[in-house]
Design a protein around this motif. Structure first.
Motif, PDB file in Angstrom:
ATOM      1  N   PRO A 233       0.406  -2.445  14.415  1.00  0.00           N
ATOM      2  CA  PRO A 233       1.344  -1.458  13.856  1.00  0.00           C
ATOM      3  C   PRO A 233       1.421  -1.548  12.337  1.00  0.00           C
ATOM      4  O   PRO A 233       1.225  -2.617  11.753  1.00  0.00           O
ATOM      5  CB  PRO A 233       2.678  -1.833  14.499  1.00  0.00           C
ATOM      6  N   SER A 234       1.711  -0.414  11.689  1.00  0.00           N
ATOM      7  CA  SER A 234       1.799  -0.389  10.226  1.00  0.00           C
ATOM      8  C   SER A 234       2.608   0.816   9.771  1.00  0.00           C
ATOM      9  O   SER A 234       2.859   1.736  10.550  1.00  0.00           O
ATOM     10  CB  SER A 234       0.395  -0.320   9.604  1.00  0.00           C
ATOM     11  N   ASN A 235       2.985   0.812   8.494  1.00  0.00           N
ATOM     12  CA  ASN A 235       3.487   2.015   7.844  1.00  0.00           C
ATOM     13  C   ASN A 235       2.294   2.899   7.473  1.00  0.00           C
ATOM     14  O   ASN A 235       1.148   2.425   7.398  1.00  0.00           O
ATOM     15  CB  ASN A 235       4.267   1.650   6.581  1.00  0.00           C
ATOM     16  N   ILE A 253       4.981  12.933  -1.865  1.00  0.00           N
ATOM     17  CA  ILE A 253       4.672  11.649  -1.228  1.00  0.00           C
ATOM     18  C   ILE A 253       5.596  11.456  -0.025  1.00  0.00           C
ATOM     19  O   ILE A 253       6.817  11.528  -0.144  1.00  0.00           O
ATOM     20  CB  ILE A 253       4.852  10.481  -2.216  1.00  0.00           C
ATOM     21  N   ARG A 254       4.977  11.182   1.131  1.00  0.00           N
ATOM     22  CA  ARG A 254       5.747  10.915   2.351  1.00  0.00           C
ATOM     23  C   ARG A 254       5.176   9.664   3.024  1.00  0.00           C
ATOM     24  O   ARG A 254       3.957   9.441   3.005  1.00  0.00           O
ATOM     25  CB  ARG A 254       5.682  12.102   3.316  1.00  0.00           C
ATOM     26  N   ALA A 255       6.045   8.843   3.614  1.00  0.00           N
ATOM     27  CA  ALA A 255       5.590   7.672   4.383  1.00  0.00           C
ATOM     28  C   ALA A 255       6.452   7.540   5.622  1.00  0.00           C
ATOM     29  O   ALA A 255       7.647   7.883   5.614  1.00  0.00           O
ATOM     30  CB  ALA A 255       5.668   6.398   3.541  1.00  0.00           C
ATOM     31  N   VAL A 256       5.837   7.038   6.697  1.00  0.00           N
ATOM     32  CA  VAL A 256       6.560   6.797   7.946  1.00  0.00           C
ATOM     33  C   VAL A 256       6.312   5.364   8.394  1.00  0.00           C
ATOM     34  O   VAL A 256       5.301   4.742   8.035  1.00  0.00           O
ATOM     35  CB  VAL A 256       6.117   7.778   9.055  1.00  0.00           C
ATOM     36  N   ARG A 262      10.805   8.304   8.811  1.00  0.00           N
ATOM     37  CA  ARG A 262      10.431   8.459   7.401  1.00  0.00           C
ATOM     38  C   ARG A 262      11.049   7.350   6.557  1.00  0.00           C
ATOM     39  O   ARG A 262      12.265   7.116   6.601  1.00  0.00           O
ATOM     40  CB  ARG A 262      10.894   9.810   6.869  1.00  0.00           C
ATOM     41  N   ILE A 263      10.202   6.689   5.786  1.00  0.00           N
ATOM     42  CA  ILE A 263      10.678   5.646   4.879  1.00  0.00           C
ATOM     43  C   ILE A 263      10.471   6.053   3.415  1.00  0.00           C
ATOM     44  O   ILE A 263      11.027   5.421   2.521  1.00  0.00           O
ATOM     45  CB  ILE A 263       9.979   4.297   5.177  1.00  0.00           C
ATOM     46  N   VAL A 264       9.659   7.083   3.181  1.00  0.00           N
ATOM     47  CA  VAL A 264       9.579   7.759   1.875  1.00  0.00           C
ATOM     48  C   VAL A 264       9.630   9.243   2.192  1.00  0.00           C
ATOM     49  O   VAL A 264       8.764   9.759   2.909  1.00  0.00           O
ATOM     50  CB  VAL A 264       8.284   7.415   1.114  1.00  0.00           C
ATOM     51  N   VAL A 311       1.293  11.210   9.205  1.00  0.00           N
ATOM     52  CA  VAL A 311       2.387  11.593   8.299  1.00  0.00           C
ATOM     53  C   VAL A 311       2.671  13.092   8.325  1.00  0.00           C
ATOM     54  O   VAL A 311       3.829  13.512   8.267  1.00  0.00           O
ATOM     55  CB  VAL A 311       2.050  11.129   6.862  1.00  0.00           C
ATOM     56  N   CYS A 312       1.631  13.923   8.433  1.00  0.00           N
ATOM     57  CA  CYS A 312       1.845  15.369   8.327  1.00  0.00           C
ATOM     58  C   CYS A 312       2.470  15.929   9.614  1.00  0.00           C
ATOM     59  O   CYS A 312       2.415  15.297  10.676  1.00  0.00           O
ATOM     60  CB  CYS A 312       0.530  16.085   8.014  1.00  0.00           C
ATOM     61  N   ASP A 313       3.024  17.129   9.505  1.00  0.00           N
ATOM     62  CA  ASP A 313       3.623  17.800  10.663  1.00  0.00           C
ATOM     63  C   ASP A 313       2.618  18.704  11.384  1.00  0.00           C
ATOM     64  O   ASP A 313       2.712  18.900  12.595  1.00  0.00           O
ATOM     65  CB  ASP A 313       4.825  18.645  10.220  1.00  0.00           C
ATOM     66  N   PHE A 314       1.696  19.282  10.624  1.00  0.00           N
ATOM     67  CA  PHE A 314       0.694  20.171  11.231  1.00  0.00           C
ATOM     68  C   PHE A 314      -0.471  20.340  10.272  1.00  0.00           C
ATOM     69  O   PHE A 314      -0.396  19.952   9.094  1.00  0.00           O
ATOM     70  CB  PHE A 314       1.305  21.531  11.589  1.00  0.00           C
TER      71      PHE A 314
END
Length: 488
Positions: A233-235, A253-256, A262-264, A311-314
């Motif tokens: 497992p990872s971010n 910038i997005r991070a999960v 979501r963490i960013v 990370v992306c939604d679509f």
């Protein structure tokens, strides 16, 4: 007696790396490290140069993905000349850059999957190395090899038409682009370069779909290997379009985290220093980035195709979106942390790139003549994009004489440093626990774990040289018990 194993050089990746594996007195793996042992220092020697030279100078970081560095630097220069932070260009300038970039993504992904990774899948990671290489693929899977060559050629020709040449082009300039796309070139890419229908946009889409089908067919008969090999497992971090769509040229910038939380949360790319920090360790020239708020122990993350799809939604192209939905369904919507699934994600992006190239070629804006935008000059520029191997950060400061005074680069492979080290350790634990000698299949298993990330080590360290790998086995007292080298 405890031992230490060293693998050097690592093969079928770009750059030069070394792996060391430490065993205790019971021959249990206690620690594994991927060392990057060369250094070039691009961040220093671009200082003192006029800022408009940067998009051309930094391409020399790499001969595999020069377009990514070219465009990231150009985006930073856009800010310097008052042309916005990625959204201020004229339509023809932005779309020409996008066409150049998606051509780069397409050819790079094809190169990695078919030429570098497929020998492990087609012949097995423990097959005879005399067969387990690109020549073996050509000899036993000739039609597949021909497709790969033509697909890569198509991407390279797109780059040549938009950047002036296939490697180290000069298409992007501060505030825009230096040419549009001719109707002759457009028609050739749509209908077939030099009249060859196997070099058309539709054929690239068809072959990209076939590559995904090939990978899924392999997965159905090798599920345990692809799902379990070097999985942890990872971010995950990447740029996304403000509406959550996959966007490889520009975004926030997005991070999960491993559960998808979501963490960013969609941070402006100009504020990257508020999100990311880098750690230095004594045994490698490659830094270890992490999400600042979480710290180095919990904040490390993956980038690249796997992270982007997590990370992306679509995906904003229909065929790749369908493949994406199948990919996300496999983990029931949760982030996918299986290292070998990088190949699956990479092929979905290959299909997306093919669809985007066709869409752009059909856009009449590419024949526009308004090429450059300029505004109020400032002294600092930041350019981020999604390179083939992951998020790429370029940051420059310039003095009143237009000379660069500061340069900070966080390249894609650097972002994947900690995950690659963990993948190496996972492979070493599985392959070398209780073993006193290093065999070639053991070494290749470690390399397969690294190779899944498609690393560009000379980019990451600004290193000079080839990409060999050395593996060394150490005992508990630090004595070398065995050592194997490749490609030196």
């Amino acid at each position: 007696m405890a031992q230490k194993i060293t693998i050097e050089p690592v093969t079928r990746v770009e750059g030069h790396g070394k792996v060391t594996i430490h065993l205790d007195d019971n021959h249990q793996v206690t620690e594994s490290r991927l060392h990057i042992v060369e250094f070039r220092g691009f961040e220093r020697f671009v200082c003192g140069r006029p800022f408009w030279e940067a998009p051309v100078l930094v391409q020399r970081l790499c001969g595999i993905c020069p377009v990514s560095h070219h465009l990231a630097a150009a985006k930073a220069m856009d800010m310097l000349v008052g042309a916005g932070d990625g959204n201020g260009l004229t339509p023809v300038a932005e779309k020409m850059r996008r066409l150049m970039h998606y051509g780069q993504i397409f050819q790079s992904h094809v190169l990695h999957f078919f030429h570098l990774a497929s020998p492990d899948l087609l012949f097995g990671i423990d097959a005879d190395p005399a067969q387990r290489n690109v020549i073996g693929v050509i000899m036993e899977h000739t039609e597949l090899a021909k497709q790969a060559v033509l697909m890569r050629k198509y991407g390279q020709e797109i780059i040549a038409a938009t950047a002036g040449k296939k490697i180290h082009g000069t298409g992007a300039v501060p505030g825009g682009i230096n040419k549009n796309l001719s109707l002759e070139d457009r028609d050739a890419f749509l209908n077939g370069i030099n009249g060859n229908p196997d070099l058309s946009a539709d054929k690239m889409i068809k072959w990209a779909e076939a590559a995904i089908a090939l990978l899924l067919d392999y997965h159905s008969s090798h599920t345990e290997f692809l799902d379990g090999f070097a999985a942890f497992p990872s971010n995950h971090l990447s740029l996304v379009r403000p509406d959550g769509a996959l966007d490889l040229y520009h975004g926030v910038i997005r991070a999960v985290d491993p559960e998808g939380k979501r963490i960013v949360n969609d941070v402006d790319s100009r504020d990257y220093l508020e999100v990311v920090e880098e750690e230095v360790r004594s045994w490698s020239y490659m830094k270890f980035p992490y999400i600042k708020e979480l710290g180095p122990k919990k904040g490390w993350y993956r980038v690249g195709p796997l992270a982007r799809l997590n990370v992306c939604d679509f995906i904003p192209s229909p065929k790749a979106q369908a493949a994406f939905e199948q990919f996300r369904a496999y983990t029931k919507g949760k982030p996918n942390s299986m290292s070998m699934h990088y190949h699956w994600a990479r092929l979905i992006e290959t299909l997306h790139a093919a669809e985007v190239m066709k869409e752009l070629l059909l856009d009449p804006d590419l024949q526009g003549t308004d090429l450059v935008t300029k505004g109020e000059r400032c002294g600092e520029g930041i350019g981020l994009l999604e390179a083939p191997r992951g998020t790429l950060f370029h940051h420059y400061q310039v003095n009143e004489q237009d000379l660069i005074t500061m340069c900070n680069l966080i390249v894609s492979t650097t972002n994947n440093n900690e995950p690659m080290n963990r993948a190496v350790n996972a492979a070493a634990v599985a392959q070398m626990t209780g073993k006193a000698e290093i065999t070639e299949p053991m070494m290749n298993a470690v390399e397969v774990a690294i190779r899944a990330y498609d690393p560009c080590l000379s980019c990451a360290t600004h290193a000079m040289g080839q990409m060999p790998l050395e593996v060394t086995l150490y005992d508990a007292a630090g004595a070398v018990l065995d050592q194997q080298r490749k490609g030196m």
